[in-house]
Design a protein around this motif. Structure first.
Motif, short mmCIF file in Angstrom:
data_model
loop_
_atom_site.label_atom_id
_atom_site.label_comp_id
_atom_site.label_asym_id
_atom_site.label_seq_id
_atom_site.Cartn_x
_atom_site.Cartn_y
_atom_site.Cartn_z
N PHE A 102 0.84 -1.20 0.00
CA PHE A 102 0.00 0.00 0.00
C PHE A 102 0.87 1.25 0.00
O PHE A 102 1.66 1.47 0.92
CB PHE A 102 -0.92 -0.01 1.22
CG PHE A 102 -1.82 1.18 1.34
CD1 PHE A 102 -2.68 1.52 0.32
CD2 PHE A 102 -1.82 1.94 2.50
CE1 PHE A 102 -3.54 2.62 0.44
CE2 PHE A 102 -2.68 3.03 2.64
CZ PHE A 102 -3.53 3.36 1.61
N LEU A 103 0.77 2.06 -1.04
CA LEU A 103 1.45 3.35 -1.14
C LEU A 103 2.95 3.24 -0.80
O LEU A 103 3.50 4.09 -0.08
CB LEU A 103 0.79 4.37 -0.20
CG LEU A 103 -0.69 4.69 -0.47
CD1 LEU A 103 -1.20 5.73 0.54
CD2 LEU A 103 -0.94 5.18 -1.88
N LEU A 104 3.60 2.22 -1.34
CA LEU A 104 5.01 2.01 -1.02
C LEU A 104 5.87 3.17 -1.48
O LEU A 104 6.83 3.55 -0.81
CB LEU A 104 5.49 0.70 -1.67
CG LEU A 104 4.77 -0.58 -1.26
CD1 LEU A 104 5.38 -1.79 -1.97
CD2 LEU A 104 4.82 -0.77 0.26
N TRP A 105 5.57 3.72 -2.64
CA TRP A 105 6.36 4.82 -3.20
C TRP A 105 6.14 6.10 -2.40
O TRP A 105 7.07 6.88 -2.19
CB TRP A 105 5.94 5.04 -4.66
CG TRP A 105 6.77 6.02 -5.42
CD1 TRP A 105 6.78 7.39 -5.29
CD2 TRP A 105 7.73 5.74 -6.45
NE1 TRP A 105 7.65 7.96 -6.17
CE2 TRP A 105 8.25 6.98 -6.90
CE3 TRP A 105 8.17 4.56 -7.06
CZ2 TRP A 105 9.20 7.06 -7.92
CZ3 TRP A 105 9.10 4.65 -8.07
CH2 TRP A 105 9.62 5.89 -8.48
N GLN A 106 4.92 6.32 -1.95
CA GLN A 106 4.52 7.61 -1.39
C GLN A 106 4.79 7.75 0.11
O GLN A 106 4.55 8.82 0.67
CB GLN A 106 3.01 7.84 -1.64
CG GLN A 106 2.63 7.92 -3.10
CD GLN A 106 2.34 6.55 -3.74
OE1 GLN A 106 2.64 5.52 -3.14
NE2 GLN A 106 1.76 6.56 -4.93
N THR A 107 5.27 6.71 0.76
CA THR A 107 5.39 6.75 2.23
C THR A 107 6.83 6.83 2.72
O THR A 107 7.12 6.44 3.85
CB THR A 107 4.70 5.52 2.85
OG1 THR A 107 5.17 4.32 2.20
CG2 THR A 107 3.19 5.60 2.68
N THR A 108 7.73 7.38 1.90
CA THR A 108 9.15 7.46 2.28
C THR A 108 9.33 8.23 3.58
O THR A 108 10.13 7.84 4.44
CB THR A 108 9.95 8.15 1.16
OG1 THR A 108 9.75 7.44 -0.06
CG2 THR A 108 11.43 8.17 1.50
N PHE A 109 8.62 9.35 3.75
CA PHE A 109 8.76 10.18 4.94
C PHE A 109 7.47 10.22 5.75
O PHE A 109 7.22 11.17 6.48
CB PHE A 109 9.19 11.60 4.54
CG PHE A 109 10.51 11.62 3.81
CD1 PHE A 109 11.70 11.36 4.47
CD2 PHE A 109 10.54 11.87 2.45
CE1 PHE A 109 12.90 11.35 3.78
CE2 PHE A 109 11.75 11.87 1.76
CZ PHE A 109 12.93 11.61 2.43
N THR A 110 6.68 9.19 5.62
CA THR A 110 5.41 9.10 6.34
C THR A 110 5.64 8.51 7.73
O THR A 110 6.44 7.59 7.90
CB THR A 110 4.42 8.22 5.55
OG1 THR A 110 4.18 8.84 4.27
CG2 THR A 110 3.11 8.07 6.29
N HIS A 111 4.92 9.03 8.71
CA HIS A 111 4.99 8.48 10.05
C HIS A 111 4.08 7.25 10.12
O HIS A 111 2.85 7.37 10.01
CB HIS A 111 4.56 9.52 11.09
CG HIS A 111 4.89 9.12 12.49
ND1 HIS A 111 3.96 9.09 13.51
CD2 HIS A 111 6.06 8.73 13.05
CE1 HIS A 111 4.54 8.71 14.63
NE2 HIS A 111 5.81 8.49 14.38
N LEU A 112 4.67 6.07 10.27
CA LEU A 112 3.92 4.81 10.27
C LEU A 112 3.49 4.45 11.69
O LEU A 112 4.31 4.47 12.61
CB LEU A 112 4.77 3.69 9.67
CG LEU A 112 5.37 3.96 8.28
CD1 LEU A 112 6.23 2.77 7.84
CD2 LEU A 112 4.27 4.23 7.26
#
Length: 282
Positions: free
Chosen positions: A232-242
């Motif tokens: 899910f959104l592997l490309w878009q979550t580089t700097f996302t807080h998981l």
């Protein structure tokens, strides 16, 4: 008289609850607020099993949790919410379960378009991201209707990932980018030019992602304590807080959402510094 008294009490409690939320969100707004929150709504089937309710019952309760969560997000001023509703991999489940889920999806998409829904209340624009050709025709038509009906809305954006995986999205973008590149090369040759068209760039891919025009998520929440992104959104979550809170999706509440925002605010300086460092390197 008793009925009218119950209505008055309900109205009073609703107003108190609304006032409490406004105060809470006002306090939260003193810190950095996320613009985009994404959800992997995990745990509907486990919730149904734990509660001993029929197949699909967990998803129905999960939809109620989604409606409440959307309302809280929009009241907070979060402009983009993205949900992982159905993976391409989910088609591998039992046929009767897939068919039941498709019927439920159609029903809930139609509910979102009702006049009293959260979509109408906040002027939400709805996107559906994924290979919609894989969906049953009634669901696909309902999704297309929802996108057309809300296309001119100027409020928050709700993006629903259905028949979606990140690898499929990337493959789609590569195919589109290559197709455009080939067309430009053919046009150059037809005009008598022989210029180097160069390689396919990251920007070429990103403009063909389903998420094009949408900011990357600030927070990605996967409920039920699972730590996998599940494509899910592997490309878009580089700097996302998981984040992976323990409650199953139908149990997700305002308290959990507020806690997620507080954890994001705590991590914000680190996330901002990491993002700035990478951008300088490029």
């Amino acid at each position: 008289m008793e009925k009218h008294g119950d209505i008055r009490r309900y109205t009073f409690l609703t107003r108190v609850w609304s006032f409490f939320r406004k105060c809470l969100f006002s306090v939260l707004s003193f810190g950095p607020m996320p613009k985009h929150v994404a959800f992997i709504m995990d745990g509907n089937r486990r919730f149904a099993k734990n509660k001993g309710i029929e197949q699909g019952g967990g998803h129905r309760v999960g939809f109620s949790a989604l409606t409440s969560t959307l309302q809280y997000c929009y009241e907070m001023g979060i402009d983009y919410v993205t949900i992982y509703a159905f993976s391409i991999d989910n088609f591998k489940r039992k046929p009767d379960e897939v068919q039941s889920t498709m019927r439920l999806m159609q029903e809930k998409i139609d509910e979102l378009l009702k006049e009293e829904s959260v979509v109408s209340e906040y002027g939400v624009r709805i996107n559906f991201w994924g290979d919609l050709s894989l969906l049953s025709e009634p669901v696909r038509l309902a999704a297309e209707k929802a996108m057309v009906s809300t296309a001119k809305n100027t409020g928050p954006v709700l993006s629903v990932c259905m028949a979606y995986t990140s690898t499929n999205e990337i493959m789609h973008a590569v195919q589109k980018s290559c197709g455009e590149k080939i067309c430009r090369i053919q046009e150059q040759y037809a005009d008598g030019h022989d210029e180097d068209m160069g390689s396919i760039l990251v920007a070429d891919l990103e403009q063909h992602f389903y998420t094009s025009g949408c900011p990357d998520p600030d927070i990605l929440i996967r409920t039920s304590g699972e730590t996998r992104l599940s494509n899910f959104l592997l490309w878009q979550t580089t700097f996302t807080h998981l984040q992976n809170p323990a409650p199953l999706w139908p149990e997700f509440s305002l308290m959990h959402l507020v806690w997620a925002v507080l954890m994001y605010q705590k991590a914000y300086p680190y996330l901002k510094e990491a993002s700035s460092t990478i951008k300088k390197m490029h």
